[in-house]
Design a protein around this motif. Structure first.
Motif, PDB file in Angstrom:
ATOM      1  N   MET A 186     -12.723   5.484  14.390  1.00 55.96           N
ATOM      2  CA  MET A 186     -12.328   5.488  12.990  1.00 55.96           C
ATOM      3  C   MET A 186     -11.064   4.655  12.779  1.00 55.96           C
ATOM      4  O   MET A 186     -10.136   4.689  13.594  1.00 55.96           O
ATOM      5  CB  MET A 186     -12.102   6.922  12.503  1.00 55.96           C
ATOM      6  CG  MET A 186     -13.355   7.779  12.504  1.00 55.96           C
ATOM      7  SD  MET A 186     -13.058   9.414  11.821  1.00 55.96           S
ATOM      8  CE  MET A 186     -12.580   8.997  10.154  1.00 55.96           C
ATOM      9  N   VAL A 187     -11.025   3.914  11.690  1.00 51.65           N
ATOM     10  CA  VAL A 187      -9.918   3.006  11.386  1.00 51.65           C
ATOM     11  C   VAL A 187      -9.515   3.209   9.926  1.00 51.65           C
ATOM     12  O   VAL A 187     -10.364   3.448   9.064  1.00 51.65           O
ATOM     13  CB  VAL A 187     -10.314   1.538  11.627  1.00 51.65           C
ATOM     14  CG1 VAL A 187      -9.176   0.588  11.259  1.00 51.65           C
ATOM     15  CG2 VAL A 187     -10.722   1.324  13.078  1.00 51.65           C
ATOM     16  N   TYR A 218      -4.680  -2.779  10.016  1.00 50.33           N
ATOM     17  CA  TYR A 218      -5.695  -1.820  10.453  1.00 50.33           C
ATOM     18  C   TYR A 218      -5.071  -0.866  11.469  1.00 50.33           C
ATOM     19  O   TYR A 218      -4.519  -1.303  12.485  1.00 50.33           O
ATOM     20  CB  TYR A 218      -6.889  -2.539  11.071  1.00 50.33           C
ATOM     21  CG  TYR A 218      -7.737  -3.277  10.061  1.00 50.33           C
ATOM     22  CD1 TYR A 218      -8.849  -2.675   9.480  1.00 50.33           C
ATOM     23  CD2 TYR A 218      -7.413  -4.572   9.679  1.00 50.33           C
ATOM     24  CE1 TYR A 218      -9.623  -3.354   8.554  1.00 50.33           C
ATOM     25  CE2 TYR A 218      -8.179  -5.252   8.746  1.00 50.33           C
ATOM     26  CZ  TYR A 218      -9.284  -4.638   8.187  1.00 50.33           C
ATOM     27  OH  TYR A 218     -10.038  -5.305   7.257  1.00 50.33           O
ATOM     28  N   VAL A 219      -5.176   0.428  11.182  1.00 52.53           N
ATOM     29  CA  VAL A 219      -4.567   1.453  12.023  1.00 52.53           C
ATOM     30  C   VAL A 219      -5.679   2.361  12.554  1.00 52.53           C
ATOM     31  O   VAL A 219      -6.452   2.925  11.775  1.00 52.53           O
ATOM     32  CB  VAL A 219      -3.550   2.305  11.229  1.00 52.53           C
ATOM     33  CG1 VAL A 219      -2.882   3.316  12.150  1.00 52.53           C
ATOM     34  CG2 VAL A 219      -2.521   1.411  10.546  1.00 52.53           C
ATOM     35  N   ARG A 223       3.180  -1.446  -3.388  1.00 51.31           N
ATOM     36  CA  ARG A 223       1.917  -0.741  -3.632  1.00 51.31           C
ATOM     37  C   ARG A 223       0.836  -1.349  -2.734  1.00 51.31           C
ATOM     38  O   ARG A 223       0.572  -2.556  -2.797  1.00 51.31           O
ATOM     39  CB  ARG A 223       1.517  -0.857  -5.099  1.00 51.31           C
ATOM     40  CG  ARG A 223       2.503  -0.174  -6.050  1.00 51.31           C
ATOM     41  CD  ARG A 223       2.077  -0.333  -7.510  1.00 51.31           C
ATOM     42  NE  ARG A 223       0.807   0.346  -7.780  1.00 51.31           N
ATOM     43  CZ  ARG A 223       0.707   1.637  -8.094  1.00 51.31           C
ATOM     44  NH1 ARG A 223       1.814   2.396  -8.157  1.00 51.31           N
ATOM     45  NH2 ARG A 223      -0.454   2.190  -8.344  1.00 51.31           N
ATOM     46  N   VAL A 224       0.250  -0.510  -1.909  1.00 51.47           N
ATOM     47  CA  VAL A 224      -0.765  -0.986  -0.972  1.00 51.47           C
ATOM     48  C   VAL A 224      -2.014  -0.112  -1.127  1.00 51.47           C
ATOM     49  O   VAL A 224      -1.948   1.045  -1.560  1.00 51.47           O
ATOM     50  CB  VAL A 224      -0.276  -0.935   0.495  1.00 51.47           C
ATOM     51  CG1 VAL A 224       0.883  -1.876   0.703  1.00 51.47           C
ATOM     52  CG2 VAL A 224       0.100   0.483   0.893  1.00 51.47           C
ATOM     53  N   ASP A 225      -3.136  -0.702  -0.785  1.00 50.79           N
ATOM     54  CA  ASP A 225      -4.404   0.019  -0.822  1.00 50.79           C
ATOM     55  C   ASP A 225      -4.686   0.661   0.531  1.00 50.79           C
ATOM     56  O   ASP A 225      -4.408   0.064   1.588  1.00 50.79           O
ATOM     57  CB  ASP A 225      -5.551  -0.926  -1.177  1.00 50.79           C
ATOM     58  CG  ASP A 225      -5.475  -1.412  -2.616  1.00 50.79           C
ATOM     59  OD1 ASP A 225      -4.928  -0.665  -3.453  1.00 50.79           O
ATOM     60  OD2 ASP A 225      -5.957  -2.528  -2.904  1.00 50.79           O
ATOM     61  N   VAL A 226      -5.231   1.866   0.499  1.00 53.93           N
ATOM     62  CA  VAL A 226      -5.620   2.589   1.699  1.00 53.93           C
ATOM     63  C   VAL A 226      -7.136   2.766   1.679  1.00 53.93           C
ATOM     64  O   VAL A 226      -7.704   3.194   0.664  1.00 53.93           O
ATOM     65  CB  VAL A 226      -4.916   3.961   1.782  1.00 53.93           C
ATOM     66  CG1 VAL A 226      -5.396   4.730   3.009  1.00 53.93           C
ATOM     67  CG2 VAL A 226      -3.406   3.780   1.821  1.00 53.93           C
ATOM     68  N   GLN A 227      -7.775   2.438   2.785  1.00 51.00           N
ATOM     69  CA  GLN A 227      -9.235   2.512   2.880  1.00 51.00           C
ATOM     70  C   GLN A 227      -9.615   2.963   4.281  1.00 51.00           C
ATOM     71  O   GLN A 227      -9.023   2.519   5.267  1.00 51.00           O
ATOM     72  CB  GLN A 227      -9.847   1.145   2.569  1.00 51.00           C
ATOM     73  CG  GLN A 227     -11.350   1.140   2.401  1.00 51.00           C
ATOM     74  CD  GLN A 227     -11.873  -0.234   1.988  1.00 51.00           C
ATOM     75  OE1 GLN A 227     -11.284  -1.268   2.337  1.00 51.00           O
ATOM     76  NE2 GLN A 227     -12.953  -0.265   1.237  1.00 51.00           N
ATOM     77  N   VAL A 228     -10.606   3.842   4.381  1.00 55.45           N
ATOM     78  CA  VAL A 228     -11.061   4.378   5.662  1.00 55.45           C
ATOM     79  C   VAL A 228     -12.365   3.697   6.049  1.00 55.45           C
ATOM     80  O   VAL A 228     -13.253   3.498   5.219  1.00 55.45           O
ATOM     81  CB  VAL A 228     -11.260   5.908   5.581  1.00 55.45           C
ATOM     82  CG1 VAL A 228     -11.822   6.445   6.897  1.00 55.45           C
ATOM     83  CG2 VAL A 228      -9.956   6.593   5.243  1.00 55.45           C
ATOM     84  N   VAL A 229     -12.463   3.340   7.333  1.00 54.07           N
ATOM     85  CA  VAL A 229     -13.707   2.836   7.912  1.00 54.07           C
ATOM     86  C   VAL A 229     -14.198   3.885   8.904  1.00 54.07           C
ATOM     87  O   VAL A 229     -13.540   4.156   9.913  1.00 54.07           O
ATOM     88  CB  VAL A 229     -13.495   1.477   8.625  1.00 54.07           C
ATOM     89  CG1 VAL A 229     -14.818   0.961   9.165  1.00 54.07           C
ATOM     90  CG2 VAL A 229     -12.872   0.468   7.674  1.00 54.07           C
ATOM     91  N   THR A 230     -15.337   4.498   8.618  1.00 59.11           N
ATOM     92  CA  THR A 230     -15.837   5.605   9.436  1.00 59.11           C
ATOM     93  C   THR A 230     -16.474   5.087  10.717  1.00 59.11           C
ATOM     94  O   THR A 230     -16.640   3.876  10.913  1.00 59.11           O
ATOM     95  CB  THR A 230     -16.858   6.433   8.652  1.00 59.11           C
ATOM     96  OG1 THR A 230     -18.060   5.664   8.469  1.00 59.11           O
ATOM     97  CG2 THR A 230     -16.301   6.836   7.295  1.00 59.11           C
ATOM     98  N   VAL A 252     -18.978   2.454   7.731  1.00 57.59           N
ATOM     99  CA  VAL A 252     -18.991   2.491   6.269  1.00 57.59           C
ATOM    100  C   VAL A 252     -17.561   2.514   5.746  1.00 57.59           C
ATOM    101  O   VAL A 252     -16.722   3.276   6.229  1.00 57.59           O
ATOM    102  CB  VAL A 252     -19.766   3.731   5.766  1.00 57.59           C
ATOM    103  CG1 VAL A 252     -19.680   3.851   4.260  1.00 57.59           C
ATOM    104  CG2 VAL A 252     -21.223   3.646   6.207  1.00 57.59           C
ATOM    105  N   GLU A 253     -17.279   1.688   4.739  1.00 57.68           N
ATOM    106  CA  GLU A 253     -15.957   1.650   4.120  1.00 57.68           C
ATOM    107  C   GLU A 253     -15.936   2.550   2.894  1.00 57.68           C
ATOM    108  O   GLU A 253     -16.872   2.570   2.098  1.00 57.68           O
ATOM    109  CB  GLU A 253     -15.600   0.216   3.712  1.00 57.68           C
ATOM    110  CG  GLU A 253     -15.445  -0.740   4.887  1.00 57.68           C
ATOM    111  CD  GLU A 253     -15.033  -2.125   4.435  1.00 57.68           C
ATOM    112  OE1 GLU A 253     -15.180  -2.415   3.223  1.00 57.68           O
ATOM    113  OE2 GLU A 253     -14.551  -2.903   5.273  1.00 57.68           O
ATOM    114  N   THR A 254     -14.856   3.298   2.764  1.00 58.09           N
ATOM    115  CA  THR A 254     -14.698   4.176   1.605  1.00 58.09           C
ATOM    116  C   THR A 254     -14.143   3.390   0.419  1.00 58.09           C
ATOM    117  O   THR A 254     -13.884   2.184   0.511  1.00 58.09           O
ATOM    118  CB  THR A 254     -13.740   5.330   1.935  1.00 58.09           C
ATOM    119  OG1 THR A 254     -12.424   4.783   2.145  1.00 58.09           O
ATOM    120  CG2 THR A 254     -14.193   6.073   3.188  1.00 58.09           C
ATOM    121  N   ASN A 255     -13.951   4.107  -0.677  1.00 59.44           N
ATOM    122  CA  ASN A 255     -13.239   3.521  -1.812  1.00 59.44           C
ATOM    123  C   ASN A 255     -11.772   3.320  -1.462  1.00 59.44           C
ATOM    124  O   ASN A 255     -11.288   3.816  -0.444  1.00 59.44           O
ATOM    125  CB  ASN A 255     -13.362   4.453  -3.018  1.00 59.44           C
ATOM    126  CG  ASN A 255     -12.796   5.838  -2.721  1.00 59.44           C
ATOM    127  OD1 ASN A 255     -13.173   6.467  -1.743  1.00 59.44           O
ATOM    128  ND2 ASN A 255     -11.885   6.303  -3.566  1.00 59.44           N
TER     129      ASN A 255
END
Length: 380
Positions: free
Chosen positions: A318-319, A326-327, A358-365, A369-372
């Motif tokens: 997960m990222v 990318y973390v 202001r930064v966007d946060v998004q999860v890659v499962t 699959v990328e989240t909103n």
């Protein structure tokens, strides 16, 4: 197990560095275990074809014993001979298919889906197709050995549509469900409305469970109803071997309702991963403060851990994307599992590479699959 004494001295004074070191060690160990499990699964799958051949010829042997037992009082008939010959031909065909697909599970290869699990819809459809093919082969062998015109007319009448309309309907329905489920799942995966993680190897329990190994009502009822219907049709064939199994329309309607329930479950299952909120993770005793580099972010939502991705090697994939950085999500162990990541929450540090603002946060499962995206403010 990893104890606190094993943490390098240079990292022991930093909670974040210690946690990341433990997470990396857990991920490395989990990846090694998963690789060995996949190798073992491939070896078992390659040796499974012999078991499928044994099962096919064992079924033919059981039929022979039943024929011998029932022939003690009624005598041997041409129908019994045709039934045994049809069983031998079927077992030979299954054996040939098993050898041709010996590295993919033998005769079970057509039933294994793209996610390396046994497909419930394909297995049910194959059971009906096998029964129908055996019935037609039985009638063909009896027709080839028929001695008179009257017997031939009776056998040809047994192949008429009005005799086997129920069987033909259910076979067509089961095959249509198998094709529709395969297409539906593939389209939903491509549209990121369904998350699929491949299994290490197919198991028999896949027929009755979901991807996470939990019992599935839609799968169980579909298998049970159609298994009962197949047994009923086989008994009717044994009692009237001169015609296709006469499946009552009531039973055919029950099979159709079961198939509809199964399809509805396939359309309703799963869903995309969604971020609901992102907050600064706060330990008890910490002061209230804005998010800065080095702080931990707690991401709340749903669908972060797809079914079948609860193992450490999957969780380690997960990222989280914070801005342009990318973390990898650290594994936070706890008794019986992991405190992070879970299906609803995960915690990641904000690296120093993230620019304030202001930064966007998004999860890659783990399923890719990328989240909103969710916006968070990072201050100096």
């Amino acid at each position: 197990m990893i104890s606190g004494d094993e943490i390098p001295a240079a990292l022991a004074h930093s909670a974040g560095a210690s946690r990341q070191w433990i997470s990396d060690e857990l991920a490395l160990c989990a990846r090694t275990v998963a690789d060995r499990a996949r190798e073992e699964g491939a070896a078992r799958l390659a040796g499974l074809w012999r078991h499928t051949v044994t099962a096919a010829w064992s079924a033919a042997g059981v039929l022979l014993l039943l024929q011998l037992v029932t022939a003690l009082g009624a005598g041997w008939t041409a129908a019994r001979t045709a039934g045994l010959l049809a069983a031998v031909v079927t077992a030979a065909a299954v054996s040939a298919a098993a050898y041709a697909h010996r590295r993919r599970g033998g005769a079970l290869a057509p039933f294994i889906g793209e996610d390396n699990r046994l497909s419930t819809s394909r297995t049910v459809a194959a059971a009906w197709v096998l029964l129908a093919a055996y019935a037609v082969l039985l009638l063909a062998l009896r027709l080839a050995g028929a001695g008179g015109a009257g017997e031939r007319r009776v056998l040809l009448a047994g192949l008429e549509l009005q005799r086997g309309a129920g069987l033909v309907t259910v076979v067509a329905l089961a095959c249509a469900v198998a094709a529709l489920v395969s297409r539906t799942v593939a389209r939903r995966v491509r549209a990121q409305r369904l998350q699929k993680v491949p299994a290490d190897r197919p198991r028999a329990r896949d027929l009755l469970t979901d991807d996470a190994g939990r019992g599935s009502f839609t799968d169980v009822q579909y298998v049970v109803v159609h298994a009962v219907a197949v047994v009923f049709a086989a008994v009717r064939l044994a009692g009237q071997p001169e015609q296709l199994p006469d499946l009552p329309w009531g039973l055919a309607l029950l099979a159709a309702v079961s198939a509809g329930t199964y399809l509805a479950g396939k359309f309703a299952e799963g869903g995309p991963a969604v971020i609901l909120s992102v907050v600064r993770a706060r330990e008890i005793g910490d002061l209230h403060a804005p998010v800065r580099t080095g702080d931990d972010l707690e991401i709340r939502g749903t669908g972060f851990v797809p079914p079948g991705a609860g193992t450490p090697d999957r969780l380690a994939r997960m990222v989280v994307r914070i801005g342009t950085v990318y973390v990898h999500v650290p594994l936070v162990p706890r008794p019986g599992g992991f405190a992070s990541p879970t299906d609803h929450t995960l915690t990641v540090p904000v690296p120093v590479e993230v620019e304030p603002g202001r930064v966007d946060v998004q999860v890659v499962t783990a399923a890719g699959v990328e989240t909103n995206r969710c916006t968070v403010d990072i201050v100096d």
